[in-house]
Design an enzyme around this catalytic site. Structure first.
Site, PDB file in Angstrom:
ATOM      1  N   HIS A 101       0.868  -1.179   0.000  1.00  0.00           N
ATOM      2  CA  HIS A 101       0.000   0.000   0.000  1.00  0.00           C
ATOM      3  C   HIS A 101       0.907   1.233   0.000  1.00  0.00           C
ATOM      4  O   HIS A 101       2.025   1.180   0.528  1.00  0.00           O
ATOM      5  CB  HIS A 101      -0.836  -0.053   1.286  1.00  0.00           C
ATOM      6  CG  HIS A 101      -1.913   0.963   1.417  1.00  0.00           C
ATOM      7  ND1 HIS A 101      -1.666   2.267   1.778  1.00  0.00           N
ATOM      8  CD2 HIS A 101      -3.260   0.875   1.269  1.00  0.00           C
ATOM      9  CE1 HIS A 101      -2.816   2.936   1.841  1.00  0.00           C
ATOM     10  NE2 HIS A 101      -3.799   2.106   1.534  1.00  0.00           N
ATOM     11  N   ASP A 155       2.981  -4.839   7.976  1.00  0.00           N
ATOM     12  CA  ASP A 155       1.767  -4.035   7.815  1.00  0.00           C
ATOM     13  C   ASP A 155       0.577  -4.986   7.971  1.00  0.00           C
ATOM     14  O   ASP A 155       0.282  -5.788   7.089  1.00  0.00           O
ATOM     15  CB  ASP A 155       1.786  -3.375   6.432  1.00  0.00           C
ATOM     16  CG  ASP A 155       0.487  -2.630   6.130  1.00  0.00           C
ATOM     17  OD1 ASP A 155      -0.488  -2.779   6.899  1.00  0.00           O
ATOM     18  OD2 ASP A 155       0.437  -1.917   5.100  1.00  0.00           O
ATOM     19  N   GLN A 201      -4.616  -5.363   6.949  1.00  0.00           N
ATOM     20  CA  GLN A 201      -5.654  -6.267   6.428  1.00  0.00           C
ATOM     21  C   GLN A 201      -5.581  -7.642   7.064  1.00  0.00           C
ATOM     22  O   GLN A 201      -6.142  -8.595   6.516  1.00  0.00           O
ATOM     23  CB  GLN A 201      -5.516  -6.413   4.898  1.00  0.00           C
ATOM     24  CG  GLN A 201      -5.648  -5.128   4.119  1.00  0.00           C
ATOM     25  CD  GLN A 201      -7.077  -4.563   4.134  1.00  0.00           C
ATOM     26  OE1 GLN A 201      -8.038  -5.255   4.464  1.00  0.00           O
ATOM     27  NE2 GLN A 201      -7.205  -3.297   3.788  1.00  0.00           N
ATOM     28  N   LYS A 236     -10.438  -0.804  10.586  1.00  0.00           N
ATOM     29  CA  LYS A 236     -10.558  -2.002   9.729  1.00  0.00           C
ATOM     30  C   LYS A 236     -10.857  -3.244  10.574  1.00  0.00           C
ATOM     31  O   LYS A 236     -11.004  -4.339  10.063  1.00  0.00           O
ATOM     32  CB  LYS A 236      -9.281  -2.206   8.927  1.00  0.00           C
ATOM     33  CG  LYS A 236      -9.032  -1.068   7.918  1.00  0.00           C
ATOM     34  CD  LYS A 236      -7.903  -1.375   6.998  1.00  0.00           C
ATOM     35  CE  LYS A 236      -7.393  -0.168   6.248  1.00  0.00           C
ATOM     36  NZ  LYS A 236      -8.204   0.191   5.081  1.00  0.00           N
ATOM     37  N   CYS A 245      -4.755   2.431  -3.643  1.00  0.00           N
ATOM     38  CA  CYS A 245      -3.533   2.970  -3.009  1.00  0.00           C
ATOM     39  C   CYS A 245      -2.348   2.027  -3.217  1.00  0.00           C
ATOM     40  O   CYS A 245      -1.522   1.841  -2.314  1.00  0.00           O
ATOM     41  CB  CYS A 245      -3.727   3.233  -1.524  1.00  0.00           C
ATOM     42  SG  CYS A 245      -4.900   4.531  -1.204  1.00  0.00           S
TER      43      CYS A 245
HETATM   44  N1  PLP Z   1      -1.830  -0.826   4.528  1.00  0.00           N
HETATM   45  C1  PLP Z   1      -2.786  -1.548   3.957  1.00  0.00           C
HETATM   46  C2  PLP Z   1      -2.490  -2.920   3.461  1.00  0.00           C
HETATM   47  C3  PLP Z   1      -4.073  -1.024   3.841  1.00  0.00           C
HETATM   48  O1  PLP Z   1      -5.040  -1.741   3.296  1.00  0.00           O
HETATM   49  C4  PLP Z   1      -4.320   0.284   4.327  1.00  0.00           C
HETATM   50  C5  PLP Z   1      -5.650   0.897   4.144  1.00  0.00           C
HETATM   51  O2  PLP Z   1      -6.402   0.545   3.268  1.00  0.00           O
HETATM   52  C6  PLP Z   1      -3.296   0.980   4.927  1.00  0.00           C
HETATM   53  C7  PLP Z   1      -2.052   0.400   5.010  1.00  0.00           C
HETATM   54  C8  PLP Z   1      -3.506   2.345   5.493  1.00  0.00           C
HETATM   55  O3  PLP Z   1      -4.404   2.283   6.561  1.00  0.00           O
HETATM   56  P1  PLP Z   1      -4.969   3.608   7.241  1.00  0.00           P
HETATM   57  O4  PLP Z   1      -5.524   4.436   6.112  1.00  0.00           O
HETATM   58  O5  PLP Z   1      -6.020   3.121   8.171  1.00  0.00           O
HETATM   59  O6  PLP Z   1      -3.825   4.279   7.899  1.00  0.00           O
END
Ligand code: PLP
Length: 408
Positions: free
Chosen positions: A125, A202, A205, A228, A366
């Site tokens: 992401h 990370d 998900q 999430k 993203c």
């Molecule tokens: N990393 C992953 C794999 C994500 O799916 C997301 C959000 O969709 C993020 C990071 C960023 O999360 P946040 O916007 O809650 O900081």
């Protein structure tokens, strides 16, 4: 523990799932973007404001002490959920993005030197790419990327080749938001640790779908977002091994993160407060603790099993539609179905599904470099949670066929 509750009774816990569009129940398949909240989580925030509202850590009065107790109890609930060794290793953040920025900033200040390398995967992401690019820009370190195969899996031999003593941190997603690929992070961490390389996972998900145990994974850092995981927005967690958090400088300066301030010098507070400047998102912490109680009430194994069933049902359902081109066909996947429709734009497909009362996400999710890897501008993404049903997937199938009829 496996839940014996019916899906209808579980759905009744989520006020938003009672919405309709026209005569039909609204179908929410955008759970990778954010999840819906059970009533107990919504109540936790309301009850906090009705009965405990005051600032934490600073007051001698009863309310402040009770709010502090509830806030710090939330930290322990979260600690147990991810099986962190100590509660001071659980840092309250604004979310995954914020957690990664805290670590990347710390590495750029304290660890990275010109010529060092930061290793990420090709399915990250943007929030696990850009902070590291910024860290590299400031320090002269170099960003290296693990390539993917056509199914959207890490090519493990290439990963091993990239793992050299020059790498100062590996930052990798556990479950891809755009493809659903579940990465072998435990194995990757073990390989990185053989060379003394720390690893950030990370988990944006993963905690909502899989059992996460940061000690079993042996992760050095693990980040995720409350929203999430069925809790409030604007709140998340950075887990860090205490030795690593002690080595990194604070990210923000201000109240709470200090021991002593003079105009000449400030000494920093101990963990976790060193990384928690300013008044925190108190009801965010309470809501995440409540969401965890909800998840544990159902059982994470029940959730994982149910979602596996939904994903394979949906995968088979879409395989019956000849115009569907799946994107991301990894052997090990969680909860995400990304696809395109031959000769149609993903945005048009999403818009037509929306008109039929079905929420999916369209676009690059993203993860623009990942889309470039597949040579596509974006995908349609349906992402499931345990409260979704096969009947919803049937309705989605029919709506998709109708959309395709209008588009191609
Ligand atoms: N990393 C992953 C794999 C994500 O799916 C997301 C959000 O969709 C993020 C990071 C960023 O999360 P946040 O916007 O809650 O900081």
């Amino acid at each position: 523990m496996i839940s014996t509750r019916t899906i209808e009774s579980i759905r009744a816990d989520f006020p938003l799932l009672q919405r309709t569009q026209g005569k039909n129940p609204y179908i929410y398949f955008d759970n990778a973007a954010t999840t819906q909240k059970p009533r107990s989580v919504l109540d936790a925030a309301r009850v906090y404001y009705e009965t405990l509202n005051s600032n934490v850590h600073r007051g001698v009065h009863m309310l402040s002490q009770q709010a502090t107790d509830a806030f710090e109890e939330s930290r322990r609930v979260i600690q147990r959920f991810i099986h962190a060794k100590e509660d001071r290793e659980v840092i309250f953040t604004k979310g995954t993005t914020n957690g990664i920025n805290i670590v990347a900033h710390g590495f750029s200040r304290a660890i990275l030197k010109p010529g060092d390398e930061v290793l990420i995967s090709g399915m990250e992401h943007h929030s696990n790419i850009v902070p590291w690019q910024m860290a590299c820009e400031y320090t002269g370190a170099v960003l290296k990327v693990i390539p993917l195969n056509d199914r959207g899996e890490i090519i493990y031999e290439e990963f091993l080749k990239l793992l050299t003593p020059r790498v100062k941190i590996l930052a990798v997603v556990q479950v891809s938001n755009a493809l659903g690929t579940v990465n072998p992070v435990k194995e990757m961490i073990a390989d990185a640790h053989r060379l003394g390389i720390p690893v950030l996972v990370d988990g944006a998900q993963s905690t909502q779908h899989l059992r996460v145990d940061v000690q079993d994974l042996d992760a050095d850092f693990f980040v995720f977002s409350g929203h999430k995981v069925f809790a409030a927005t604007g709140f998340g967690i950075l887990y860090g091994r205490a030795e690593w958090l002690d080595k990194l400088p604070p990210y923000e300066g201000g109240g709470e993160m200090i021991k002593e301030v003079t105009f000449e010098k400030t000494t920093y507070n101990e963990l976790p407060f060193k990384f928690e400047a300013g008044t925190p998102h108190i009801e965010g912490a309470l809501s995440l603790a409540e969401a965890i109680r909800y998840i544990e009430g159902l059982g994470i194994d029940f959730i994982a099993a149910r979602e596996t069933e939904l994903l394979s049902y949906a995968t088979e359902s879409l395989a019956q539609i000849p115009e569907v081109i799946p994107v991301g066909t990894a052997a090990h996947k969680a909860s995400v179905l990304s696809f395109n429709i031959r000769n149609a734009h993903h945005l048009d497909v999403g818009t037509l599904l929306d008109k039929q009362g079905i929420a999916v996400r369209t676009g690059h999710h993203c993860a623009q470099p990942l889309m470039q890897r597949f040579g596509i501008p974006g995908t349609v993404r349906a992402s499931f949670a345990f409260y979704n049903t096969t009947a919803e997937i049937d309705a989605f199938h029919q709506a998709l066929v109708r959309s395709i009829g209008m588009l191609v």
